[in-house]
Design an enzyme around this catalytic site. Structure first.
Site, PDB file in Angstrom:
ATOM      1  N   ILE A  71      36.197  47.686  32.981  1.00 27.96           N
ATOM      2  CA  ILE A  71      37.370  46.899  33.365  1.00 27.96           C
ATOM      3  C   ILE A  71      37.987  47.465  34.635  1.00 27.96           C
ATOM      4  O   ILE A  71      38.414  48.614  34.680  1.00 27.96           O
ATOM      5  CB  ILE A  71      38.427  46.885  32.238  1.00 27.96           C
ATOM      6  N   LYS A  72      38.021  46.624  35.645  1.00 27.37           N
ATOM      7  CA  LYS A  72      38.597  47.020  36.932  1.00 27.37           C
ATOM      8  C   LYS A  72      40.100  46.762  36.885  1.00 27.37           C
ATOM      9  O   LYS A  72      40.543  45.635  36.644  1.00 27.37           O
ATOM     10  CB  LYS A  72      37.942  46.213  38.048  1.00 27.37           C
ATOM     11  N   ILE A  73      40.866  47.810  37.118  1.00 23.38           N
ATOM     12  CA  ILE A  73      42.327  47.765  37.000  1.00 23.38           C
ATOM     13  C   ILE A  73      42.947  48.197  38.328  1.00 23.38           C
ATOM     14  O   ILE A  73      42.550  49.221  38.895  1.00 23.38           O
ATOM     15  CB  ILE A  73      42.815  48.726  35.891  1.00 23.38           C
TER      16      ILE A  73
ATOM     17  N   ALA B 230      34.317  44.321  36.084  1.00 22.28           N
ATOM     18  CA  ALA B 230      34.949  43.000  36.112  1.00 22.28           C
ATOM     19  C   ALA B 230      36.455  43.214  36.146  1.00 22.28           C
ATOM     20  O   ALA B 230      37.003  43.939  35.318  1.00 22.28           O
ATOM     21  CB  ALA B 230      34.547  42.189  34.886  1.00 22.28           C
TER      22      ALA B 230
ATOM     23  N   THR C 202      32.376  43.898  40.949  1.00 19.17           N
ATOM     24  CA  THR C 202      32.825  42.575  41.385  1.00 19.17           C
ATOM     25  C   THR C 202      34.341  42.600  41.549  1.00 19.17           C
ATOM     26  O   THR C 202      35.013  43.540  41.135  1.00 19.17           O
ATOM     27  CB  THR C 202      32.453  41.480  40.368  1.00 19.17           C
TER      28      THR C 202
END
Length: 216
Positions: free
Chosen positions: A82-84, A56, A27
């Protein structure tokens, strides 16, 4: 190759999971905003549907904000990734989070050098944007191939998620070069099922069966 859905739409995710071909979900803030629900509520609902990695994305661009958001998101479910964003602060955050055992997906990758830095920081995944690279008159899948070669050369365990997928050919090309994962819009997943000869074949079978039943 694993297939992730690049969507926050619960109906699309349910359908993909029911088909038995979806291994995870990615997402981003844009996709979440389209659903008109609170961010964490949407992520929790996705976690209840999918038994696999769910990316996310943090909103903060400063290091401290990224770390705080990441730790809070990671508490939602063990499958949260965790999307960074691929920035100096982002890579710094990935290094800290990886030491804490929090899975990360470095996004907005447009070059092998960026992917190399992400892997050195301990990223679980990197997401090269092949469609957007193609838009710049470059070969997006060539970048993926180069990233995978670098990872093989040095034994990095970071997995490559082919992102910004525009059509089934992107998925095919990613599979042919051995990419770990392709994350696709639901519309692309639907197209992967289809071929005109399949439709013609089904229509012929049905006509032949009808003739057989009626004795004509």
């Amino acid at each position: 190759m694993k297939i992730f859905l690049d969507t926050a739409n619960l109906d699309e995710i349910r359908r993909g999971v029911e088909w038995g071909v979806v291994d995870g979900v990615t997402t981003n803030p844009t996709l979440i905003s389209k659903e008109g629900k609170p961010f964490e509520e949407t992520i929790k609902e996705i976690c209840n549907i999918v038994q696999g990695p769910i990316s996310a994305e943090v909103i903060s661009l400063n290091f401290e904000g990224m770390i705080d958001e990441a730790r809070n998101l990671a508490k939602i479910d063990e499958n949260i990734v965790i999307k960074i964003p691929m920035t100096p602060n982002g890579i710094k955050a990935v290094k800290v989070l990886s030491k804490e055992g929090i899975k990360t997906n470095v996004t907005l990758i447009f070059s092998p050098n960026q992917a190399l830095l992400a892997a050195k920081a301990g990223a679980t995944y990197v997401s090269p944007f092949v469609g957007r690279v193609d838009d710049l008159a470059n070969d997006g899948l060539k970048i993926v191939e180069e990233i995978m070669q670098i990872y093989e050369n040095y034994g990095f365990e970071t997995e490559v998620i082919v992102a910004s997928v525009r059509h089934p050919m992107h998925v095919l090309e990613a599979a042919l070069i051995g990419a770990d994962i392709a994350t696709v819009p639901f519309s692309v997943l639907e197209k992967m099922f289809k071929h005109p000869m399949t439709d013609i074949g089904i229509e012929r079978f049905l006509k032949d069966w009808e003739k057989y039943k009626t004795g004509r």
